[in-house]
Design a protein around this motif. Sequence first.
Motif, PDB file in Angstrom:
ATOM      1  N   ALA A 181     -93.480 -49.237  10.998  1.00 50.15           N
ATOM      2  CA  ALA A 181     -94.154 -49.601  12.201  1.00 50.15           C
ATOM      3  C   ALA A 181     -93.756 -51.134  12.179  1.00 50.15           C
ATOM      4  CB  ALA A 181     -95.607 -49.290  12.044  1.00 50.15           C
ATOM      5  N   ALA A 182     -94.072 -52.058  11.141  1.00 52.97           N
ATOM      6  CA  ALA A 182     -93.893 -53.500  11.058  1.00 52.97           C
ATOM      7  C   ALA A 182     -92.303 -53.783  11.589  1.00 52.97           C
ATOM      8  CB  ALA A 182     -94.009 -54.076   9.946  1.00 52.97           C
ATOM      9  N   GLU A 183     -91.469 -52.812  11.229  1.00 56.00           N
ATOM     10  CA  GLU A 183     -89.971 -53.353  11.464  1.00 56.00           C
ATOM     11  C   GLU A 183     -89.855 -53.225  12.997  1.00 56.00           C
ATOM     12  OE1 GLU A 183     -85.675 -51.287  10.706  1.00 56.00           O
ATOM     13  OE2 GLU A 183     -87.410 -50.410  10.099  1.00 56.00           O
ATOM     14  N   GLY A 184     -90.140 -51.947  13.401  1.00 53.71           N
ATOM     15  CA  GLY A 184     -89.939 -51.962  14.897  1.00 53.71           C
ATOM     16  C   GLY A 184     -90.959 -52.725  15.771  1.00 53.71           C
ATOM     17  N   ASN A 185     -92.046 -52.988  15.511  1.00 53.90           N
ATOM     18  CA  ASN A 185     -93.082 -53.844  16.446  1.00 53.90           C
ATOM     19  C   ASN A 185     -92.617 -55.207  16.202  1.00 53.90           C
ATOM     20  OD1 ASN A 185     -95.416 -52.280  17.488  1.00 53.90           O
ATOM     21  ND2 ASN A 185     -95.208 -51.480  15.551  1.00 53.90           N
ATOM     22  N   LEU A 186     -92.103 -55.730  15.209  1.00 56.06           N
ATOM     23  CA  LEU A 186     -91.604 -57.135  14.902  1.00 56.06           C
ATOM     24  C   LEU A 186     -90.252 -57.318  15.869  1.00 56.06           C
ATOM     25  CD1 LEU A 186     -92.047 -58.079  11.300  1.00 56.06           C
ATOM     26  CD2 LEU A 186     -92.890 -59.109  13.347  1.00 56.06           C
ATOM     27  N   ALA A 187     -89.545 -55.936  15.956  1.00 50.49           N
ATOM     28  CA  ALA A 187     -88.305 -56.124  16.820  1.00 50.49           C
ATOM     29  C   ALA A 187     -88.621 -56.192  18.351  1.00 50.49           C
ATOM     30  CB  ALA A 187     -87.627 -54.853  16.582  1.00 50.49           C
ATOM     31  N   ARG A 188     -90.025 -55.892  18.496  1.00 51.22           N
ATOM     32  CA  ARG A 188     -90.306 -55.982  20.087  1.00 51.22           C
ATOM     33  C   ARG A 188     -90.856 -57.223  20.199  1.00 51.22           C
ATOM     34  NH1 ARG A 188     -91.879 -52.065  23.963  1.00 51.22           N
ATOM     35  NH2 ARG A 188     -91.245 -50.307  22.403  1.00 51.22           N
ATOM     36  N   TYR A 189     -91.982 -57.591  19.437  1.00 52.92           N
ATOM     37  CA  TYR A 189     -92.649 -58.729  19.821  1.00 52.92           C
ATOM     38  C   TYR A 189     -92.433 -60.055  18.687  1.00 52.92           C
ATOM     39  CZ  TYR A 189     -95.501 -55.238  21.942  1.00 52.92           C
ATOM     40  OH  TYR A 189     -95.920 -54.145  22.881  1.00 52.92           O
ATOM     41  N   GLY A 190     -91.201 -59.789  17.944  1.00 53.77           N
ATOM     42  CA  GLY A 190     -90.990 -61.168  16.965  1.00 53.77           C
ATOM     43  C   GLY A 190     -90.661 -62.257  17.914  1.00 53.77           C
ATOM     44  N   ARG A 191     -89.988 -62.432  19.061  1.00 52.94           N
ATOM     45  CA  ARG A 191     -89.972 -63.343  19.709  1.00 52.94           C
ATOM     46  C   ARG A 191     -91.107 -64.152  20.324  1.00 52.94           C
ATOM     47  NH1 ARG A 191     -85.124 -62.876  23.993  1.00 52.94           N
ATOM     48  NH2 ARG A 191     -84.136 -62.326  22.201  1.00 52.94           N
ATOM     49  N   ALA A 197     -82.564 -50.109   7.214  1.00 49.31           N
ATOM     50  CA  ALA A 197     -81.256 -50.859   7.628  1.00 49.31           C
ATOM     51  C   ALA A 197     -81.201 -51.370   9.045  1.00 49.31           C
ATOM     52  CB  ALA A 197     -79.903 -49.990   7.233  1.00 49.31           C
ATOM     53  N   GLY A 198     -80.491 -52.649   9.211  1.00 53.88           N
ATOM     54  CA  GLY A 198     -80.654 -52.841  10.529  1.00 53.88           C
ATOM     55  C   GLY A 198     -79.097 -53.134  10.878  1.00 53.88           C
ATOM     56  N   GLY A 199     -78.968 -53.506  12.211  1.00 56.25           N
ATOM     57  CA  GLY A 199     -77.503 -53.631  12.564  1.00 56.25           C
ATOM     58  C   GLY A 199     -76.973 -54.992  12.446  1.00 56.25           C
ATOM     59  N   ALA A 200     -75.701 -55.143  12.513  1.00 60.05           N
ATOM     60  CA  ALA A 200     -75.204 -56.525  12.257  1.00 60.05           C
ATOM     61  C   ALA A 200     -75.304 -57.436  13.369  1.00 60.05           C
ATOM     62  CB  ALA A 200     -73.526 -56.452  12.067  1.00 60.05           C
ATOM     63  N   SER A 201     -75.505 -58.548  13.126  1.00 54.81           N
ATOM     64  CA  SER A 201     -76.012 -59.581  14.422  1.00 54.81           C
ATOM     65  C   SER A 201     -75.643 -61.173  13.712  1.00 54.81           C
ATOM     66  CB  SER A 201     -77.341 -59.512  14.594  1.00 54.81           C
ATOM     67  OG  SER A 201     -77.702 -60.547  15.513  1.00 54.81           O
ATOM     68  N   TYR A 202     -74.820 -61.636  14.220  1.00 54.01           N
ATOM     69  CA  TYR A 202     -74.274 -62.987  14.052  1.00 54.01           C
ATOM     70  C   TYR A 202     -75.066 -64.021  15.055  1.00 54.01           C
ATOM     71  CZ  TYR A 202     -71.149 -60.661  10.907  1.00 54.01           C
ATOM     72  OH  TYR A 202     -70.702 -60.001  10.089  1.00 54.01           O
ATOM     73  N   LEU A 203     -75.002 -65.471  14.549  1.00 53.32           N
ATOM     74  CA  LEU A 203     -75.585 -66.191  15.702  1.00 53.32           C
ATOM     75  C   LEU A 203     -74.583 -66.440  16.680  1.00 53.32           C
ATOM     76  CD1 LEU A 203     -77.392 -68.854  15.641  1.00 53.32           C
ATOM     77  CD2 LEU A 203     -75.850 -70.217  14.856  1.00 53.32           C
ATOM     78  N   SER A 204     -73.343 -65.873  16.752  1.00 52.27           N
ATOM     79  CA  SER A 204     -72.565 -65.908  18.059  1.00 52.27           C
ATOM     80  C   SER A 204     -73.124 -65.168  19.221  1.00 52.27           C
ATOM     81  CB  SER A 204     -71.078 -65.358  17.866  1.00 52.27           C
ATOM     82  OG  SER A 204     -70.506 -66.342  16.892  1.00 52.27           O
ATOM     83  N   TYR A 205     -73.832 -64.229  18.586  1.00 50.53           N
ATOM     84  CA  TYR A 205     -74.339 -63.337  19.714  1.00 50.53           C
ATOM     85  C   TYR A 205     -75.779 -63.596  20.185  1.00 50.53           C
ATOM     86  CZ  TYR A 205     -71.061 -60.205  17.183  1.00 50.53           C
ATOM     87  OH  TYR A 205     -70.150 -59.589  16.759  1.00 50.53           O
ATOM     88  N   ALA A 231     -81.812 -62.052  16.630  1.00 48.63           N
ATOM     89  CA  ALA A 231     -82.050 -62.593  17.592  1.00 48.63           C
ATOM     90  C   ALA A 231     -83.354 -63.369  18.105  1.00 48.63           C
ATOM     91  CB  ALA A 231     -81.805 -61.403  18.742  1.00 48.63           C
ATOM     92  N   HIS A 232     -84.293 -62.990  17.355  1.00 47.68           N
ATOM     93  CA  HIS A 232     -85.677 -63.652  17.737  1.00 47.68           C
ATOM     94  C   HIS A 232     -85.607 -65.101  17.516  1.00 47.68           C
ATOM     95  CE1 HIS A 232     -86.891 -59.654  18.117  1.00 47.68           C
ATOM     96  NE2 HIS A 232     -87.348 -59.344  16.798  1.00 47.68           N
ATOM     97  N   MET A 271     -84.113 -72.556  15.912  1.00 50.35           N
ATOM     98  CA  MET A 271     -83.200 -72.693  15.020  1.00 50.35           C
ATOM     99  C   MET A 271     -83.402 -73.219  13.611  1.00 50.35           C
ATOM    100  SD  MET A 271     -80.403 -71.415  16.219  1.00 50.35           S
ATOM    101  CE  MET A 271     -79.699 -70.700  17.818  1.00 50.35           C
ATOM    102  N   GLU A 272     -84.266 -74.301  13.581  1.00 50.88           N
ATOM    103  CA  GLU A 272     -84.867 -74.780  12.413  1.00 50.88           C
ATOM    104  C   GLU A 272     -85.490 -73.495  11.368  1.00 50.88           C
ATOM    105  OE1 GLU A 272     -86.981 -78.162  12.667  1.00 50.88           O
ATOM    106  OE2 GLU A 272     -85.328 -79.468  13.721  1.00 50.88           O
ATOM    107  N   GLN A 273     -86.346 -72.871  12.117  1.00 51.18           N
ATOM    108  CA  GLN A 273     -87.147 -71.735  11.527  1.00 51.18           C
ATOM    109  C   GLN A 273     -85.944 -70.872  11.073  1.00 51.18           C
ATOM    110  OE1 GLN A 273     -89.905 -71.646  10.665  1.00 51.18           O
ATOM    111  NE2 GLN A 273     -90.562 -73.628  11.676  1.00 51.18           N
ATOM    112  N   PHE A 274     -84.889 -70.590  11.866  1.00 49.29           N
ATOM    113  CA  PHE A 274     -83.914 -69.624  11.610  1.00 49.29           C
ATOM    114  C   PHE A 274     -83.127 -70.071  10.163  1.00 49.29           C
ATOM    115  CE2 PHE A 274     -80.140 -67.293  13.431  1.00 49.29           C
ATOM    116  CZ  PHE A 274     -80.367 -66.215  12.515  1.00 49.29           C
ATOM    117  N   VAL A 275     -82.888 -71.169   9.871  1.00 44.97           N
ATOM    118  CA  VAL A 275     -82.364 -71.677   8.664  1.00 44.97           C
ATOM    119  C   VAL A 275     -83.383 -71.412   7.665  1.00 44.97           C
ATOM    120  CG1 VAL A 275     -81.370 -73.805   7.425  1.00 44.97           C
ATOM    121  CG2 VAL A 275     -80.997 -73.584   9.900  1.00 44.97           C
ATOM    122  N   VAL A 276     -84.477 -71.822   7.655  1.00 43.61           N
ATOM    123  CA  VAL A 276     -85.610 -71.578   6.694  1.00 43.61           C
ATOM    124  C   VAL A 276     -85.389 -69.870   6.310  1.00 43.61           C
ATOM    125  CG1 VAL A 276     -88.160 -71.746   6.212  1.00 43.61           C
ATOM    126  CG2 VAL A 276     -87.092 -73.471   7.447  1.00 43.61           C
TER     127      VAL A 276
END
Length: 1103
Positions: A589-599, A647-655, A743-744, A749-754
């Motif tokens: 449940a945490a995985e799916g809901n964070l995917a929805r509301y993480g941003r 498991a999650g899908g591949a995601s790079y910064l370019s996307y 994607a969130h 970006m700074e939090q992304f590096v952390v």
Amino acid sequence: MAPNLSAGTSNASAPAWRQFSFFDSVTVKDIHDANSWPEIFKVTLEISTVASSSAGVLVADIHGSIHLLNKDFESISSWVAHTGGRVTHMVERKGILVTLGEESSVQSPLIKIWDLGKKDKRTTAPLLLRSAKVQASNRPHPVSTVALSANLSHLAIGLGDGTVLIYRHLDQSLASSGSLTTLPKPRKIHESPTEPITGLGFREPITHTSAHELDATPKHSREPTDHTNPNLYLFIVTTNHVLVHQASGRGTNTSSATVVDEIGAALGCAVMNETNMIVARDEAIYMCDIEGRGNAFAYEGNKSAIHIHSSYLVIVSPPFVASASAASATVRNFVRATGDDTSEISKVTVFDPLNKFVAYSGTFTQGVREIISAPWGDLYILTNNGELAHLVEKSTSAKLDMLYKRSLYGLALNLAKTQNLDEAHVADIHRQYGDHLYASKNDYDGAMAQYMKTLGFVQPSYVIRKFLDAQRIHNLVTYLQELHTRGLANSDHTTLLLNTYTKLKDVSRLDSFIKTESKSTREESLAPDELPFDLDTAIRVCRQAGYFDHAGYLAKKYDRHEDYLRIQIEDAGKYSEALSYLRQLGVDAAEGNLARYGRALLSNLPEETTELLIDLCTTMSTTVPAVEVIDNTGEETPVSAVSKSTAGGASYLSYLSLNRNTITGQTSETATIAAPSVKTVRVGDTDGSTIKRSGSLNSDDFSRIRNVSPPPTALSTMAIAPLSARPPRQQPMKRLSPRLYFAHFVDHMEQFVVFLETVALRRWGQSVNAEQMSDSKLPNADSDSDEEDRRDQVAVWNTLLELYLTLPGISTSFMSSTPQDETALREKALRVIRSQDLPYDTMHALILCSSRGYTRGLVLLWEKMGMYEDVLRFWMERDKDGTTPEASAEVLKHLALYGPSHPHLYTLVLRFLTSSPELLSRHIDDVKQVVQHIDQEGIMPPLGIIQILGRNSVASVGLVKEWLVARIKKERAEIQADQEWVGSYRMETAAKLKQVEELSDPEHPKVFHVTRCSTCGGQLDLPSIHFMCNHSYHQRCLPDNDTECPNCAREHGVIREIRRNNEQLADQHDVFVSEVQEGGFNALANAFSRGLFNQSRLDSVAA
């Protein structure tokens, strides 16, 4: 209802019992003659007694005969039971008939026992089992009454002199093969010379109590509270007393009859029902139990007989003269209808003691002879003139209709209960009762009380429509609440009830409703954990009405994780509570809901959300460390979380450039992330202390993880019950894929590096800083997840490398609060590229370094990928562009590094250095060294070097004059040496050919001049052996008389082996082709030397 009477109120005026016509009187006609009564009753005065049996109706006459009648009252069997006398009493149980009568030949009464199921072969009458006198003393006395127990074990006979005789174990006596007169010895249990016996009855052992019996017993009754009794009791009624005698059980032989009531009854006015002796007196009807008087019904008037029919009490009055002023309405109606007020009539009343009303009342002018309760369930009245009246009971529906017309709905309910109607019929009565109260009485509260009893049988909409008016909305709320309590409500009912609460602003009742527990513990009809209302509807209505706390309470209590988070984030804006709740969820449940509301969470609580994501992606157990989230009010909220990987899908910064809009305020209808399961099992939440941290957990925190209680809700009037402490389920040891949340961080970006740096270190022990590298990485659950985990590592480091090369700088980083500029980030990128352990994608890194113009990274990547020629060409291009003056020096520098292991690079550099006069002028010595190295290592033939130098007009002959002179001299020396070898080979070949010729010529004998043995060196003596190769031996020196020269055998064997190998290689064409491709002319020359192309060989191949 009329009250019951006790002994002290027997003289009070009788109440007016409600009277109904539930029976219709129909005259029974003879089956063969419709104009007359049944033949058997035409001589009524000769009938002595009538009894009902399991075989039919038994009629006895004064001539001693008994007739067995069927339903048409036609005699199907008759026999003379008492010869020359009459039958006075009959009683039957289980097909055994007991008759008491008088015969002219015997002074005492006779008892005879018949088996109705068996026939006497001589007379075709029922088989006579026993026949004996009834004589308690020397003087005979007539029998006044008789009683037989249901199992035939006891028989009681009452005499006119007040004596009661009891025969015990009668059934055993009948089962034995005794004589016809063999009966158990009777025991005299009671004597009352002044009080004749008027009634007897057995109270059978009670193992259960019917509902009717309990309902018939009022609360003030003196009946015992214990409704089970294994003993058999005999009631004895005299003219003045009611006594009881224990007929079975402990103390039977010593016990005597005890008085239970000080009233008696006349002959025929006492009858036994299932448990009580009913005594009819002129002032009332009394019911006596074994412990005393019970209920009493005030029914005044003279009574000549009383009978039991089903649950009714049939009361017969003696003949009396009718009067228009009589107290009985039945009598007054008779006089009004006939105009006869001089004739005598008898009155028959059918009374219902359970519901306390008169079901029938009728008059009979000729007097009543007998009341017949037929075994097939019908009631008949036999008059003195032989007329037989059949009292036909009306159907239950007809009775209820009569009660409805008189608005006696309470009595209708009681009647339905005694008639054992099903619940649907009872509910319909309640519905009509409610309609009556609603429409006629305007008693809305009473009507609602009746409608509440129709739940499950009447459509709720039928009731709801009646109470939609605002003045009756409180009754509607009561009905809807009960509807939900019984689990019968649908979503529309829930919507209506909650809307009613919200419009009334009745917060207290709303709180009580949503806290209603499942009725599964109270009703087995509902499934376990079934809610009494529609949960989705309740949450939706509370959200629409603005009761976000209530909606959140329901969603949280019943594990509707998605709804709870939507309420806290989209409606209430309580991001800290939403984040705390996410830590309590199972990982799915945490995985799916964070995917929805993480941003949205990152936009409001970036640091806390990043820490949660880190914990979910790095924790190896079923729980994650607890932290204290600082909400907008500055209060610390302890939370706990669990983790389970997927498991999650591949995601790079370019996307990340896609869908850059934040999802704050995004509704569930527009969200693109798939929703998780509606209900996810929580891992056990237990009380414990919290772990407070300002940054992120270090590696020691994993051994000190403890769960804490969930945070309290914002409801002021409710308290959420703590989650039940149950052990966590054993789950596979997985962690969430960090790629799911890339994607969130598009705007963080700074939090992304952390996030990426922390996940890499904690999960895999990887870092760009060597001092931070850790060997204590978290293990995977099984081999199937290794490949997925590997992809996660590559995605993390690919994205980190892109961030290092893209960001102009960051204010903070993992385990460091010092800001980092662009140079520091580029240095991190370089360390990533240099690392041999970090699993990034080199092709991806190559594209990044190329697009960002990061030269150092490009060179390092080419080196790691073995693309040394690309490194040299890169610097060559830089030199050609003229942007890097030291580019040519870099070329030579890298040539010195790569050249020893990759010789072909010297040719490339030679072409580069001789590509322009300006470049050649700077590197003349370097060119000479390169040419010298190429020549020494044999990288290229001299002709190739000359072709490279002569391809343009840049290099002159003088540049390589010395090398050319030295090379020519060397070639000439090699030619001279080769010519000398050729000459020596020719001379040796000629000598060999000559020797072969001599040996093969048979006309010239061979002369041996050898005088010494070639083995031992001794002087030859006979016998000796000489070989054509000029070797001689003693015969004794040759082993086993060998025919081949030992000294030449080894040399010849080597030659033969070489030839054999050459022949085998000649057949391996693929090997020859590969040698030619690699060696060219040298391979062909070697083939000629091995005889591969000899004519004989070619001939064999052609053949």
